[in-house]
Design a protein around this motif. Structure first.
Motif, mmCIF file in Angstrom:
data_model
loop_
_atom_site.group_PDB
_atom_site.id
_atom_site.type_symbol
_atom_site.label_atom_id
_atom_site.label_comp_id
_atom_site.label_asym_id
_atom_site.label_seq_id
_atom_site.Cartn_x
_atom_site.Cartn_y
_atom_site.Cartn_z
ATOM 1 N N SER A 151 1.270 -1.297 -0.328
ATOM 2 C CA SER A 151 -0.283 0.138 0.087
ATOM 3 C C SER A 151 1.100 1.263 -0.211
ATOM 4 N N GLU A 152 0.527 2.162 -0.766
ATOM 5 C CA GLU A 152 0.957 3.403 -0.489
ATOM 6 C C GLU A 152 0.934 4.165 0.712
ATOM 7 N N THR A 153 -0.248 4.135 1.032
ATOM 8 C CA THR A 153 -1.122 4.944 2.376
ATOM 9 C C THR A 153 -0.388 4.159 3.791
ATOM 10 N N GLU A 154 0.004 5.221 4.064
ATOM 11 C CA GLU A 154 1.018 4.772 5.534
ATOM 12 C C GLU A 154 0.166 4.960 6.474
ATOM 13 N N THR A 155 0.010 3.651 7.612
ATOM 14 C CA THR A 155 -0.949 3.354 8.785
ATOM 15 C C THR A 155 -0.427 4.206 9.349
ATOM 16 N N ASP A 156 -1.556 4.829 10.588
ATOM 17 C CA ASP A 156 -0.798 5.579 12.019
ATOM 18 C C ASP A 156 -0.520 4.094 13.137
ATOM 19 N N PRO A 157 0.514 4.611 13.519
ATOM 20 C CA PRO A 157 1.062 3.228 14.442
ATOM 21 C C PRO A 157 0.204 3.242 15.431
ATOM 22 N N ARG A 158 -0.374 4.553 15.981
ATOM 23 C CA ARG A 158 -1.324 3.462 17.427
ATOM 24 C C ARG A 158 -2.447 2.665 16.629
ATOM 25 N N VAL A 159 -3.063 3.551 15.137
ATOM 26 C CA VAL A 159 -4.249 2.474 14.782
ATOM 27 C C VAL A 159 -3.655 1.037 14.578
ATOM 28 N N GLU A 160 -2.546 0.561 13.807
ATOM 29 C CA GLU A 160 -1.782 -0.427 13.430
ATOM 30 C C GLU A 160 -1.788 -1.493 15.326
ATOM 31 N N ALA A 161 -1.463 -0.520 15.976
ATOM 32 C CA ALA A 161 -1.202 -0.816 17.679
ATOM 33 C C ALA A 161 -2.834 -1.673 18.033
ATOM 34 N N ALA A 162 -3.683 -0.084 17.902
ATOM 35 C CA ALA A 162 -4.832 -0.619 17.765
ATOM 36 C C ALA A 162 -5.651 -2.247 18.009
#
Length: 272
Positions: A151-162
């Protein structure tokens, strides 16, 4: 009694139809929606597994309904993944996951029928289902990583952790449910290769710490505080899982944490 039997038959019919239904074709809004579907797929299957362990001890129709709701949710996510136009995963990768899901649904159906017809579960089939759930989750997790990398879109690290915390919580909830259910607790302890609960609890600690870090709206802060309070209340029960605890309280608070994490993800994505 007749009405209850008709309701159970209708729920089982719905589950059987899900196992036989081919994947739908609902369009998906880009890679982020694709990742969200893979995440929901993983959580929903463990929620269904947790409900089955409770159902195996009671045969309760309401609990059976929870199983079907969990499978329905996972099925919706699978259909959405299959209908994605993002091009993130190949048709072979998606079909592979769908086949693993079909195996899980078939095992769930067979295990439900065993409990209904015999009054207790076949521990071999229960073990097969637990191991299938873990294998399916691992495959979905690998596809999630592939989708992230492409994906070219980075995901928020906090979203990933959640998201990781939600999957961990759902997995722990199902494993704990095995230990507190009288029908299976003495001879069956879940998947043969699953990480022990006390280790998973420590991993969840670290994930929640990541989610808690950073700024946020008052609503987000209140949601995170509620998650933290609930986790602190039940954390000791997961770590000292061989002690006798009130299973329905652990289940209720765990579901509250899952609900809070879902709200957290939505709030974090909304503020991005």
């Amino acid at each position: 009694m007749k009405d209850a039997n008709l309701r159970i038959r209708a729920l089982l019919t719905a589950l059987i139809l899900l196992a036989l239904t081919s994947m739908g074709a609902r369009a998906q809004d880009g890679a982020n929606g694709f990742l969200s579907d893979l995440h929901n797929f993983r959580v929903s299957n463990y929620v269904a597994l947790d409900a089955f362990y409770r159902f195996s001890g009671t045969g309760d129709t309401n609990t059976l309904n929870e199983i079907v709701q969990g499978i329905n949710s996972a099925n919706d996510s699978m259909n959405s993944i299959a209908g994605s136009d993002s091009g993130v995963l190949s048709a072979e990768e998606i079909e592979g996951l769908n086949q693993e899901f079909d195996k899980f649904k078939n095992l769930m159906r067979d295990n439900i029928n065993d409990v209904r017809n015999r009054g207790y579960p076949d521990l071999r089939l229960v073990s097969d289902m637990a191991n299938q759930a873990l294998a399916m989750n691992e495959e979905a997790t690998e596809l999630y990583r592939i989708a992230q990398d492409s994906s070219e879109t980075e995901t928020d690290p906090r979203v990933e952790a959640a998201r990781l915390a939600a999957v961990k919580m759902a997995q722990m909830m199902a494993k704990y449910s095995v230990r507190t259910n009288s029908s299976v607790a003495q001879t069956f302890q879940g998947s043969s290769s699953e990480t022990p609960l006390d280790v998973q609890a420590a991993e969840l600690d670290a994930l929640l710490q990541t989610v808690m870090q950073g700024e946020g709206t008052p609503e987000l802060k209140a949601t995170l505080n509620d998650i933290s309070s609930k986790w602190q209340f039940i954390r000791g029960s997961y770590i000292n899982y061989n002690e006798k605890n009130v299973g329905f309280v652990i289940d209720r608070y765990s579901k509250g944490i899952l609900k809070g994490l879902a709200a957290t993800i939505k709030l974090l994505k909304g503020s991005a």
